[in-house]
Every structure is written in C-alpha cells, then in structure tokens.
Design an enzyme around this catalytic site. Structure first.
Site, PDB file in Angstrom:
ATOM      1  N   ASP A   1      30.367  13.944  -0.500  1.00 44.58           N
ATOM      2  CA  ASP A   1      29.421  13.117   0.251  1.00 44.58           C
ATOM      3  C   ASP A   1      28.061  13.214  -0.424  1.00 44.58           C
ATOM      4  O   ASP A   1      27.342  14.202  -0.250  1.00 44.58           O
ATOM      5  CB  ASP A   1      29.322  13.572   1.707  1.00 44.58           C
ATOM      6  CG  ASP A   1      28.561  12.577   2.566  1.00 44.58           C
ATOM      7  OD1 ASP A   1      27.585  11.987   2.062  1.00 44.58           O
ATOM      8  OD2 ASP A   1      28.932  12.393   3.740  1.00 44.58           O
TER       9      ASP A   1
ATOM     10  N   CYS B   1       0.808  -1.235   0.000  1.00 44.38           N
ATOM     11  CA  CYS B   1       0.000   0.000   0.000  1.00 44.38           C
ATOM     12  C   CYS B   1       0.833   1.272   0.000  1.00 44.38           C
ATOM     13  O   CYS B   1       0.284   2.372  -0.113  1.00 44.38           O
ATOM     14  CB  CYS B   1      -0.959   0.003   1.191  1.00 44.38           C
ATOM     15  SG  CYS B   1      -0.136   0.145   2.803  1.00 44.38           S
TER      16      CYS B   1
ATOM     17  N   HIS C   1      30.325   5.261   8.409  1.00 42.49           N
ATOM     18  CA  HIS C   1      29.869   6.120   7.323  1.00 42.49           C
ATOM     19  C   HIS C   1      30.723   5.809   6.092  1.00 42.49           C
ATOM     20  O   HIS C   1      31.816   5.226   6.209  1.00 42.49           O
ATOM     21  CB  HIS C   1      29.960   7.602   7.695  1.00 42.49           C
ATOM     22  CG  HIS C   1      29.257   8.506   6.730  1.00 42.49           C
ATOM     23  ND1 HIS C   1      27.997   8.243   6.256  1.00 42.49           N
ATOM     24  CD2 HIS C   1      29.641   9.666   6.126  1.00 42.49           C
ATOM     25  CE1 HIS C   1      27.621   9.198   5.432  1.00 42.49           C
ATOM     26  NE2 HIS C   1      28.598  10.065   5.334  1.00 42.49           N
TER      27      HIS C   1
ATOM     28  N   CYS D   1      23.676   5.378   3.512  1.00 44.03           N
ATOM     29  CA  CYS D   1      24.953   5.933   3.049  1.00 44.03           C
ATOM     30  C   CYS D   1      25.780   4.916   2.271  1.00 44.03           C
ATOM     31  O   CYS D   1      26.478   5.278   1.330  1.00 44.03           O
ATOM     32  CB  CYS D   1      25.751   6.514   4.205  1.00 44.03           C
ATOM     33  SG  CYS D   1      26.172   5.324   5.506  1.00 44.03           S
TER      34      CYS D   1
END
Length: 664
Positions: A310, A211, A293, A266
C-alpha cells in the site's frame, strides 16, 4: 517468585566446533520463560526461537506450561536448525488447524453456509452487470502500464542507481554480500516502494495555484479537453481562503500524466505505483476494494506468492491492515492486471462469513463467471506456454486463498488505523482504527555487520594519535579533515558501481605527508589510492562496491564529528581522545524487544551512522536491547555511548539501565 540457579549444558551435536560448554545462571521465576531464554541467548548465542531446553533429570522439554520452580537445575540446550524450525512451525500450524476443525472451524463453516443462504434473498437481480461495470473499465487503465513509451518516461524519473545501491546495502546489512537475483529484485522492489512514498504527495484540498495557501472545496467542474486527454473525467474545484482564486484538481487516471503531477489520493497513488512496478518488470496488479480504496500487489519470486503493498500508507505484506487495523467492513477485493482479474478478498479477511453477508451485488457464481469471462478475453492472445505458467500460478493462489480465511489472526501484531488523509476525512470514513502505529512484539536475533565501523574508528584514532604525537597545530588538523570530508563527499556523489574521485594537487600533497594513516583509513572503507600515468592521484573502490557503500556514511559522520569538536573548541589534541576510540567491539548479534521495519531495525543501533536508528514501536512502555559478543567471548567494557535519534525528541529515552550478563 523463587530465585533459581540453573546449569545449562549445550548439546555437542547442536553446537559449533569448540562452542559446546556448561553455563551457570541465576534466574528469578517471576520473570517467565521468555527471560530465561534471553539469558541463555546471552550465554550461548542460540536465538530464543531456536532453543529447545530439556530437563536432564527426566528428559521433558521446557515449555510455557512448565513449572520453573519445581524442575531440577540441570538443563540441556539443543539448538534447533532453521529447517527444523520451519518443520516445527508447519507442525504447529497443522495442530492449530486441527484444533479449529473440532469446534471453531465447524462454527465458521456453518456461518458461511448461513451467509450464503441469506445472500440469495439479498442480491440484486441485475447485479451481474453492475459488478462487471465496476471492474472491467480498470482493464483499460492497467493496459496502459504496458506501453513502452510510458515505461521509458517512468524510468527517467527514478534514481535507479541510488535505489539499486540501497537495495544491496539492505541485504549487506544482513550479511548477504552476494544475493541471488530473486533476493536483489525483492530488495529493489522495497526500495522503490519507500522512494515512491517520499516522492508522491497526498492531496486533501488542492493548494491555491495563485498563492499556494489553503483552499476549500466548492464542488465539481466540467473537465477540459486537455484534462480528458489524460483520463480526468472528474475535476474538483477549490477556492482560496485568502485570495479567493479558483484552483482545479483534475483526477487523472493516465499514469503518464501522474509522472508529472506526482500527487493525488489513493487512486492516483496506487495507479502510479503499480505502473512503476510494471515498468521495472515486476508482475504487478492493481487491487480494487469496493469499499473505496486501491493498492498494489506484486508477485515475489523470493516468497513464491503475491505480496500486498500500500504505497500511500507505506505498509507492505500486511494484508489484514484494512480489516484489523482500519476496521474496514470489506466485501469485494479484486486484483486487476494485463492477464485478467481475480477475486482476492479472502487474502484480506479472517472474517469470511461476515464478508459474505455484505457481498450482495450479485451471486458468487455470477462473480466467478464474470471474472472468468473478462480474464479469458485478455488471455486469448497468450502462447500455450505462457498460459500454462499463469494458470498454474492462479491455481496455487486459489488454494492459498481457500486456506487463508481459516487462518488464525496473529494477536502479537498490532496494525494501524489509516494514516493518509486528514483526521476529519479518516474519521468520517471510520478508518482511524484503534492504534496509531504498526507494531510488533518482538524481532529475531540479528547479526551485526559492523566490522567496518571498528576499522574506520581505529584508523581515525590512529590518525589523531599521530597528530598528537607530532604536536601538529590545530589548524593543520582541521585542514586535513576538511580534505578528507571533501574526498568522501566526492566519492558519495559518484555512481556506486564505479566510484572514483581525483585528488587535486593540494590534497595529494597533504595526504602524502601522512600516507600510512590515510591508506589505513582508505583500506577500512574498501578504497585504494592510484597514481595515473599523468601524475594525477585518484581514489577508487576495491572488490565488492557495497563494502564501500556501507563504510562511506560511517566515515563521513565520524569525520564530521571530529571536525565539529575541533572547530567548536570542544577538544584539545591530547592522547586518550574520547572519539573515535580504536577498541570498539563488533560483529556480535543483537536481540531487541521490538523494532520498526524498515527504518528502525535493531542492528541500526550499532551501525555507526548518525541518521539511522533503532526504533521500538512500544518503547514508551519500556524496551530492551541485547548485544551478544561473537563466539561467546568475554570482554571488560571500558565505556559505551548512547545517541538519541535526531527526528522526534519526544521519543528520546528518559532513562536506561545497563545489565551486563556473564558473557555479554
């Protein structure tokens, strides 16, 4: 506070031909040296950063420590060249380094020695293998970037023509219409970066497959063979809050699959963007931060160094983002590419002695040995010439990183906390930081490349005057501008290097009746009308296609506004119409209190495009913008217009004050 009157004389040797002169200015010493430099800029067009102000009476140079109340009124302005500015900056940096070497640098070196000593008692005996296991598996991932089949698939997902045009426009807006290959490649990389930021989707909790509504995490699942095929060894399971359906979120590692899914966190973002960089020929590497990260670095031939990018944050060339903005406690930052692995931690810290205290997986010597071992393995097939190039680049980078840890932090730059991910998630990771936006305290003086805007307004103003003089019915005026709008849209949709639009018979007939006015407008957009052997008329570019790329959105916005005014009965065809006016000033220079790059550059305030804007990150605290006329000419302003950006109404200016300097 003392009101002063200064007489500023320009040094003939530093001024351009016919530019040297004498200027009087009134100045309040309470405002400080920065405001004095701005006033001098408004009179002389010499940017503040290139001004050397000398007191004529004693030859002393005016600086931050000068008593502006006590000096004599006669000042001499000596313009510094960009080359001299670079030398001065280098000298200043050397002076700062020398200043540090006496006390601060000594303390930092002592702290490093202590950290290395303590590290011996903290490192794990088997840490070498642990470190290798954290790094080496990524080599398989980055080698996938080199697969021609994957690269071909990646190229098909990128609007290359559009990004090339945007790259050339960004350079043209700085007055560079004939960029070098390095300049063009660098600009394209940034446009690829901005495009990727908009085309990839961040996932907090995967939306319901049934949904599309919100879900919540219920744990991990067993990967299916079809998921393992594309490197998804982990699969998160979510349950819908509304229909109770189950949704799988495989964490794919194969960049080929990410071209299809275009979503993730990330890891997926950095993986896919680094892959795109390699696809377009950039030397790129995946950056692994052991504190959870991942991002990208590309080698910029324009800068002659590696550049931080980034993609999920939309921040580039700001390596201190994590330590200074996110308040991250870094330990290991490793660059991984097809040519091996490098420890680049020092690029991302100005607290190396603190970082050393957290590097306890294994010893520094072991780290170096492991990285050298992995690198040697993957460079074994390189030619001698290729190996020399890479090793020279490594040596230069190593020297840069050795110095980087001792550089002072620029306190004028305020870096943001993490922007990607939910607030709760970022808060749990202690990555919110202290501020919410990337800001800068000032920006350089920039030249306005906007002569085309004035030419377009003059052509449209002349066309409207023609209609007024001929008492042309309003309906006919609207029909003409509707045809112009359609033509501009067709040209906009065409490829920028070969723009051409064919006119239908009706449009051709309408334009022939007012051809001198239409021809003037086309010329303002670097376009021309051509009649083919078959009798069909078409419109195409003349000269450098980027001139048309700059002009088209300006003309389109102007025609839209004219049509809106006519269709809404806001105007009646009369002489002296308000928009557009034909006496617009242009080609000046702009200086602002700050700017948000790349979308909020100061010159965007004058580019004639409704969708662009000047954005001052610290505007809520008060801001200013100065427009200085070309060659210091003086004009009497008839009027000026202000337009708020159309994206965030709460950032619209509450009020403003105009200050007109003597030669502004």
């Amino acid at each position: 506070m003392v009101a002063r009157r200064f007489v500023v004389r320009e040094d003939p040797a530093g001024a351009g031909e016919g530019e040297a002169g004498e200027h009087e200015l009134e100045y309040d010493t309470e405002h400080g040296l920065d405001i004095l430099r701005l006033q001098i800029f408004s009179l002389t067009s010499v940017p503040p950063e290139l001004q050397k102000i000398v007191v004529e009476a004693d030859g002393s140079v005016v600086g931050d420590g000068t008593d502006l109340e006590a000096i004599s009124e006669g000042l001499c302005l000596m313009a510094i060249t960009r080359e001299e500015e670079g030398k001065d900056a280098a000298a200043a940096e050397a002076a700062r380094a020398q200043e540090m070497s006496d006390e601060e640098l000594a303390r930092m070196i002592q702290a490093e020695e202590e950290a290395l000593l303590l590290q011996q008692y903290s490192i794990r005996n088997d840490g070498g293998e642990e470190f290798r296991e954290r790094v080496e598996p990524y080599m398989h991932q980055v080698l996938m970037y080199e697969d021609p089949m994957r690269q071909e698939a990646a190229r098909k997902t990128v609007p290359i023509d559009e990004l090339q045009e945007k790259a050339l426009i960004s350079l043209a807006k700085e007055g560079n219409f004939s960029p070098s290959k390095d300049e063009e490649d660098h600009a394209f990389l940034l446009e690829l970066f901005f495009w990727f930021k908009q085309s990839f989707r961040w996932v907090n909790a995967a939306p319901c497959d049934s949904c599309g509504r919100e879900t919540f995490n219920v744990g991990m699942g067993t990967p299916l063979p079809s998921e393992i095929k594309f490197g998804a060894n982990r699969v998160e399971i979510y349950r819908c809050k509304h229909c109770s359906s189950t949704t799988r979120f495989p964490r794919y590692n194969d960049p080929y699959k990410l071209l299809e899914t275009r979503k993730g966190r990330c890891g997926e973002w950095a993986n896919c963007f680094t892959f795109y960089c390699r696809t377009f020929g950039y030397e790129a590497r995946l950056i692994l931060d052991f504190t959870d990260h991942v991002w990208t670095e590309c080698f910029s031939n324009l800068y002659g160094r590696w550049m931080h990018l980034d993609p999920c944050e939309g921040v580039y060339d700001n390596p201190l983002l994590y330590e200074k903005g996110w308040n991250k406690k870094l330990n290991y930052v490793i660059a991984i590419s097809k040519d091996g692995v490098n420890d680049v931690t020092k690029r991302y810290t100005r607290k190396w002695h603190e970082v050393l205290s957290r590097r306890i997986i294994t010893s520094e010597d072991t780290i170096s040995a492991i990285l050298s071992s992995i690198t040697g393995k993957y460079r074994s097939g390189l030619s001698i010439d290729g190996l020399v190039v890479i090793e020279n680049r490594d040596k230069k980078e190593s020297e840069e990183l050795s110095k980087a840890a001792y550089l002072e932090v620029d306190t004028t730059i305020s870096l943001p906390g993490r922007q990607s991910g939910s607030v709760e998630w970022r808060k749990a990771r202690s990555e919110l930081g202290q501020v919410e936006s990337l800001t800068c305290s000032s920006c350089p003086a920039r030249k306005c490349v906007d002569a085309h805007v004035s030419k377009i307004y003059e052509a449209l103003s002349a066309l409207l005057s023609h209609f007024c003089d001929g008492d042309i019915p309003k309906e006919r005026v609207i029909e003409v501008f509707d045809k112009l709008k359609c033509l501009m849209q067709n040209l906009k949709d065409a490829k920028f290097k070969s723009r051409r639009a064919t006119l239908d018979k009706k449009t051709q007939q309408i334009f022939e009746e007012i051809f001198p006015s239409v021809e003037r407008l086309l010329c303002a957009m670097s376009l021309k009308a051509e009649l083919g052997t078959d009798g069909e008329c078409s419109v195409t570019t003349v000269g450098n296609a980027i001139h048309t790329s700059l002009a088209l959105p300006v003309a389109t916005d102007a025609v839209d506004e004219i049509l809106s005014n006519y269709k809404s009965n806001n105007v009646v065809c009369t002489k002296g119409h308000q928009f557009p006016r034909g006496n617009r000033l242009c080609s000046g220079s702009v200086l602002a209190s700050g700017e948000q790059l790349p979308i909020g550059i100061a010159t965007a305030a004058f580019d004639g495009i409704h969708s662009s804007k000047w954005e001052e990150p610290d505007g809520a605290k008060g801001c200013w913008i100065i427009y200085r006329m070309l060659d210091g000419q003086t004009y009497e302003l008839d009027s000026y217009d202000l337009m708020s950006a159309n994206d965030v109404p709460e950032r619209d200016p509450m009020d403003w004050t105009q200050l007109l300097y003597q030669q502004l």
